[in-house]
Write a protein that holds these residues in place. Sequence first.
Motif, PDB file in Angstrom:
ATOM      1  N   SER A 148       0.855  -1.192  -0.030  1.00 18.14           N
ATOM      2  CA  SER A 148      -0.086  -0.033  -0.045  1.00 18.14           C
ATOM      3  C   SER A 148       0.900   1.232   0.089  1.00 18.14           C
ATOM      4  O   SER A 148       2.117   1.055   0.414  1.00 18.14           O
ATOM      5  N   GLU A 149       0.248   2.378  -0.473  1.00 16.13           N
ATOM      6  CA  GLU A 149       0.798   3.812  -0.331  1.00 16.13           C
ATOM      7  C   GLU A 149      -0.278   4.586  -0.048  1.00 16.13           C
ATOM      8  O   GLU A 149      -1.336   4.571  -0.768  1.00 16.13           O
ATOM      9  N   GLU A 150       0.151   5.615   1.000  1.00 20.14           N
ATOM     10  CA  GLU A 150      -0.982   6.331   1.394  1.00 20.14           C
ATOM     11  C   GLU A 150      -2.477   5.890   1.759  1.00 20.14           C
ATOM     12  O   GLU A 150      -3.422   6.318   1.259  1.00 20.14           O
ATOM     13  N   LEU A 151      -2.433   4.779   2.457  1.00 18.81           N
ATOM     14  CA  LEU A 151      -3.465   3.881   2.442  1.00 18.81           C
ATOM     15  C   LEU A 151      -4.315   4.497   3.782  1.00 18.81           C
ATOM     16  O   LEU A 151      -3.986   5.011   4.559  1.00 18.81           O
ATOM     17  N   ASP A 152      -5.720   4.461   3.302  1.00 20.15           N
ATOM     18  CA  ASP A 152      -6.761   4.696   4.270  1.00 20.15           C
ATOM     19  C   ASP A 152      -7.869   3.514   4.147  1.00 20.15           C
ATOM     20  O   ASP A 152      -8.596   3.415   3.015  1.00 20.15           O
ATOM     21  N   VAL A 153      -7.844   2.517   4.869  1.00 17.40           N
ATOM     22  CA  VAL A 153      -8.727   1.478   4.972  1.00 17.40           C
ATOM     23  C   VAL A 153      -9.352   1.277   6.191  1.00 17.40           C
ATOM     24  O   VAL A 153      -9.157   1.080   7.032  1.00 17.40           O
ATOM     25  N   LEU A 154     -10.930   0.825   5.903  1.00 19.25           N
ATOM     26  CA  LEU A 154     -11.783   0.276   7.080  1.00 19.25           C
ATOM     27  C   LEU A 154     -11.856  -1.142   6.974  1.00 19.25           C
ATOM     28  O   LEU A 154     -12.331  -1.698   5.856  1.00 19.25           O
ATOM     29  N   MET A 155     -11.576  -1.875   7.731  1.00 22.29           N
ATOM     30  CA  MET A 155     -11.806  -3.218   8.004  1.00 22.29           C
ATOM     31  C   MET A 155     -13.068  -3.551   9.107  1.00 22.29           C
ATOM     32  O   MET A 155     -13.073  -3.003  10.103  1.00 22.29           O
ATOM     33  N   VAL A 156     -13.889  -4.517   8.787  1.00 21.73           N
ATOM     34  CA  VAL A 156     -14.784  -5.015   9.560  1.00 21.73           C
ATOM     35  C   VAL A 156     -14.283  -6.392   9.933  1.00 21.73           C
ATOM     36  O   VAL A 156     -14.356  -7.346   8.953  1.00 21.73           O
ATOM     37  N   ASN A 157     -13.949  -6.864  11.020  1.00 22.97           N
ATOM     38  CA  ASN A 157     -13.200  -7.984  11.484  1.00 22.97           C
ATOM     39  C   ASN A 157     -14.295  -8.831  12.316  1.00 22.97           C
ATOM     40  O   ASN A 157     -14.808  -8.440  13.464  1.00 22.97           O
ATOM     41  N   ILE A 158     -14.701 -10.068  11.722  1.00 22.50           N
ATOM     42  CA  ILE A 158     -15.489 -10.950  12.549  1.00 22.50           C
ATOM     43  C   ILE A 158     -15.126 -12.226  12.719  1.00 22.50           C
ATOM     44  O   ILE A 158     -14.410 -12.894  11.844  1.00 22.50           O
ATOM     45  N   ASP A 159     -15.017 -12.483  14.092  1.00 20.60           N
ATOM     46  CA  ASP A 159     -14.370 -14.053  14.540  1.00 20.60           C
ATOM     47  C   ASP A 159     -15.131 -15.208  13.814  1.00 20.60           C
ATOM     48  O   ASP A 159     -16.341 -14.978  13.700  1.00 20.60           O
ATOM     49  N   THR A 160     -14.346 -16.115  13.070  1.00 21.37           N
ATOM     50  CA  THR A 160     -15.044 -17.075  12.455  1.00 21.37           C
ATOM     51  C   THR A 160     -16.165 -17.670  13.434  1.00 21.37           C
ATOM     52  O   THR A 160     -17.130 -18.555  12.748  1.00 21.37           O
ATOM     53  N   GLU A 161     -15.663 -18.084  14.723  1.00 21.92           N
ATOM     54  CA  GLU A 161     -16.604 -18.703  15.509  1.00 21.92           C
ATOM     55  C   GLU A 161     -18.056 -17.912  15.745  1.00 21.92           C
ATOM     56  O   GLU A 161     -18.980 -18.542  15.628  1.00 21.92           O
ATOM     57  N   HIS A 162     -17.844 -16.460  15.939  1.00 23.54           N
ATOM     58  CA  HIS A 162     -18.982 -15.935  15.808  1.00 23.54           C
ATOM     59  C   HIS A 162     -19.759 -15.784  14.625  1.00 23.54           C
ATOM     60  O   HIS A 162     -21.270 -16.012  14.730  1.00 23.54           O
ATOM     61  N   LEU A 163     -19.188 -15.833  13.458  1.00 24.71           N
ATOM     62  CA  LEU A 163     -19.602 -15.852  12.185  1.00 24.71           C
ATOM     63  C   LEU A 163     -20.545 -17.514  12.030  1.00 24.71           C
ATOM     64  O   LEU A 163     -21.519 -17.396  11.339  1.00 24.71           O
ATOM     65  N   ALA A 164     -19.825 -18.267  12.655  1.00 25.77           N
ATOM     66  CA  ALA A 164     -20.510 -19.586  12.405  1.00 25.77           C
ATOM     67  C   ALA A 164     -21.732 -19.786  12.953  1.00 25.77           C
ATOM     68  O   ALA A 164     -22.567 -20.241  12.561  1.00 25.77           O
ATOM     69  N   LYS A 165     -21.554 -19.334  14.547  1.00 22.28           N
ATOM     70  CA  LYS A 165     -22.823 -19.339  15.144  1.00 22.28           C
ATOM     71  C   LYS A 165     -23.975 -18.562  14.611  1.00 22.28           C
ATOM     72  O   LYS A 165     -25.082 -19.013  14.268  1.00 22.28           O
ATOM     73  N   ALA A 166     -23.690 -17.503  13.881  1.00 21.29           N
ATOM     74  CA  ALA A 166     -24.837 -16.735  13.266  1.00 21.29           C
ATOM     75  C   ALA A 166     -25.502 -17.241  11.913  1.00 21.29           C
ATOM     76  O   ALA A 166     -26.431 -17.606  11.680  1.00 21.29           O
ATOM     77  N   ALA A 167     -24.232 -18.076  11.371  1.00 23.89           N
ATOM     78  CA  ALA A 167     -24.713 -18.934   9.911  1.00 23.89           C
ATOM     79  C   ALA A 167     -25.449 -20.058  10.562  1.00 23.89           C
ATOM     80  O   ALA A 167     -26.451 -20.353  10.002  1.00 23.89           O
ATOM     81  N   ALA A 168     -25.264 -20.858  11.742  1.00 24.89           N
ATOM     82  CA  ALA A 168     -25.774 -21.800  12.003  1.00 24.89           C
ATOM     83  C   ALA A 168     -27.374 -21.406  12.380  1.00 24.89           C
ATOM     84  O   ALA A 168     -28.281 -22.185  12.102  1.00 24.89           O
ATOM     85  N   ALA A 169     -27.563 -20.326  13.102  1.00 24.66           N
ATOM     86  CA  ALA A 169     -28.923 -20.076  13.524  1.00 24.66           C
ATOM     87  C   ALA A 169     -29.697 -19.532  12.189  1.00 24.66           C
ATOM     88  O   ALA A 169     -30.732 -19.655  12.082  1.00 24.66           O
TER      89      ALA A 169
END
Length: 310
Positions: free
Chosen positions: A105-126
């Motif tokens: 990167s160069e002169e980077l400005d980035v927004l990241m949404v980070n979701i733990d896979t365990e949390h994501l898996a529980k939501a997907a299961a429900a």
Amino acid sequence: MIIDESFQTTDVGEAEQIARRVYPRAELREPATGDFAYQHFTRGENGVNFTRFKINSRMDIAVDFHDVAAFGLRLAGRYAVESNRDQIDSSQPFLFTPGPGSSGSEELDVLMVNIDTEHLAKAAAARQGVDDARLVFGRHEAVSPVMRAHWMRTVNYAWNSVIQVSDVFHNDAIRAATFETVVTAALAAFPIDVAARARTFDFASSAAVRRAKAFIEDNADQALTVTQVAEAARMSVRALQLGFQRELGTTPMGHLRDVRLDAARAELRAADEDTRVADVARRWAFANLGRFAAQYRARFGENPGDTLRR
């Protein structure tokens, strides 16, 4: 635990340690050239966080995204990205899937949404009506332009109206509801599926099937696709098909066909002498008259013309 922190540094080593607060296996590979400034802002809770990174100079970074799915949105700067050896188009919202990732990167400005896979898996299961979910990640971009736009609207609302407004973010009910919406939108917008799962009846899945049925019945005269029905039900296409098979013994498109045939039969029964079978068929989105007649006979045991003449 609520995460609410902000850092600034001009030291590359310190920047690496700060980055590891979000990605424990992050490595700033190359020394920055010229003046270096790093800014880092994170807010989150319970396996979900929003982190904004700003790096004013050229920087190469390697990250092992261990047990996390990282959804990125480049705000400014140059950003060349790879995830699990796949090159990613960072001009659109993208997904770092769990595993090795790297960026230049160069002169980077980035927004990241980070979701733990365990949390994501529980939501997907429900969401899909399963006891246990093993996530399977597909491509790194959104599944469709419509869902990409929905994801961007969801992230923009969460970031601008909740995450960056301290009093709003620290309201427990608003924060929980916002993060739940973000996780749901991520599962819908990106190709994340569930494999090797044990099924169980789930009221959330049943409610989604009811939403799909209502959408079909309200729009049966339109040229619908299974993707449109799945989006209306807020499920993946695969989950929708499985839900229909389990609860109705048919497919979404099979149910749509039956709704259209029932509507056409009701119209033929109430028709006057000027009504034509072809007009009724077209009105209910049957483009092929021969196929319509065959499906009509299979469902009702008579030709559409016989119904009309009664």
